[in-house]
Motif scaffolding. Structure first.
Motif, PDB file in Angstrom:
ATOM      1  N   ALA A   1      -6.830  -1.813   1.333  1.00 20.47           N
ATOM      2  CA  ALA A   1      -5.736  -2.045   2.283  1.00 20.47           C
ATOM      3  C   ALA A   1      -6.178  -1.786   3.716  1.00 20.47           C
ATOM      4  O   ALA A   1      -5.815  -2.539   4.627  1.00 20.47           O
TER       5      ALA A   1
ATOM      6  N   LEU B   1      -3.080   0.414  -2.596  1.00 25.40           N
ATOM      7  CA  LEU B   1      -3.714  -0.894  -2.649  1.00 25.40           C
ATOM      8  C   LEU B   1      -5.187  -0.757  -2.278  1.00 25.40           C
ATOM      9  O   LEU B   1      -5.521  -0.292  -1.180  1.00 25.40           O
TER      10      LEU B   1
ATOM     11  N   ASP C   1       0.821  -1.207   0.000  1.00 30.51           N
ATOM     12  CA  ASP C   1       0.000   0.000   0.000  1.00 30.51           C
ATOM     13  C   ASP C   1       0.861   1.266   0.000  1.00 30.51           C
ATOM     14  O   ASP C   1       0.620   2.193  -0.768  1.00 30.51           O
TER      15      ASP C   1
END
Length: 150
Positions: free
Chosen positions: A42, A39, A28
């Motif tokens: 995340a 991401l 991330d």
């Protein structure tokens, strides 16, 4: 299955969850700052993995006797009284953990029935409740085993 095997399995699972947490966070951060593409999900994955890690670690802490304790009376009461107090605390803890296990199992059943899923990724939530229920029971047993030995 022996307590040592259960402990080793829990340690392996905890290590895997910790590695997964680090991977999600690392991916991330790299995605966010290097590629301007964080991401997706995340935060939700981190929440789920961290919750699972806490529950998996609970029996390990109980087995090691590593819970935070306030021992104001231990130094002023006889050893036999201290031992009885430790056993009483283990019984109370086991009862509380068994109650938590029961409520988490009920929650898991409800989540299965309702089809409860996480908001952004749609991860089923029931397995996390069942994991919590199981690990609370194991923690209760480990705590009792530790304090009730001769």
């Amino acid at each position: 299955m022996t307590a040592k095997r259960i402990e080793n399995g829990l340690m392996g699972l905890a290590a895997f969850l910790l590695l997964a947490l680090m991977a999600v966070t690392g991916i991330d951060v790299i995605g966010r700052y290097l590629f301007n593409a964080p991401l997706s999900g995340a935060f939700e994955l981190t929440e789920l993995l961290l919750g699972a890690l806490v529950f998996v670690a609970l029996p390990l802490v109980s087995r090691a006797g590593a819970h935070v304790e306030v021992d104001l009376l231990v130094s002023v009461v006889p050893r036999a009284v201290s031992r009885v107090m430790g056993r009483m605390a283990a019984i109370v803890s086991a009862v509380v953990l068994a109650f938590f296990a029961w409520r988490l199992a009920v929650l898991g059943i409800t989540q299965v029935t309702d089809g409860a899923r996480s908001v952004s990724m749609g991860v089923p939530l029931a397995p996390f409740a069942f994991l919590g229920a199981l690990t609370c029971l194991v923690a209760a047993l480990f705590g009792l085993m530790r304090e009730m030995r001769p």
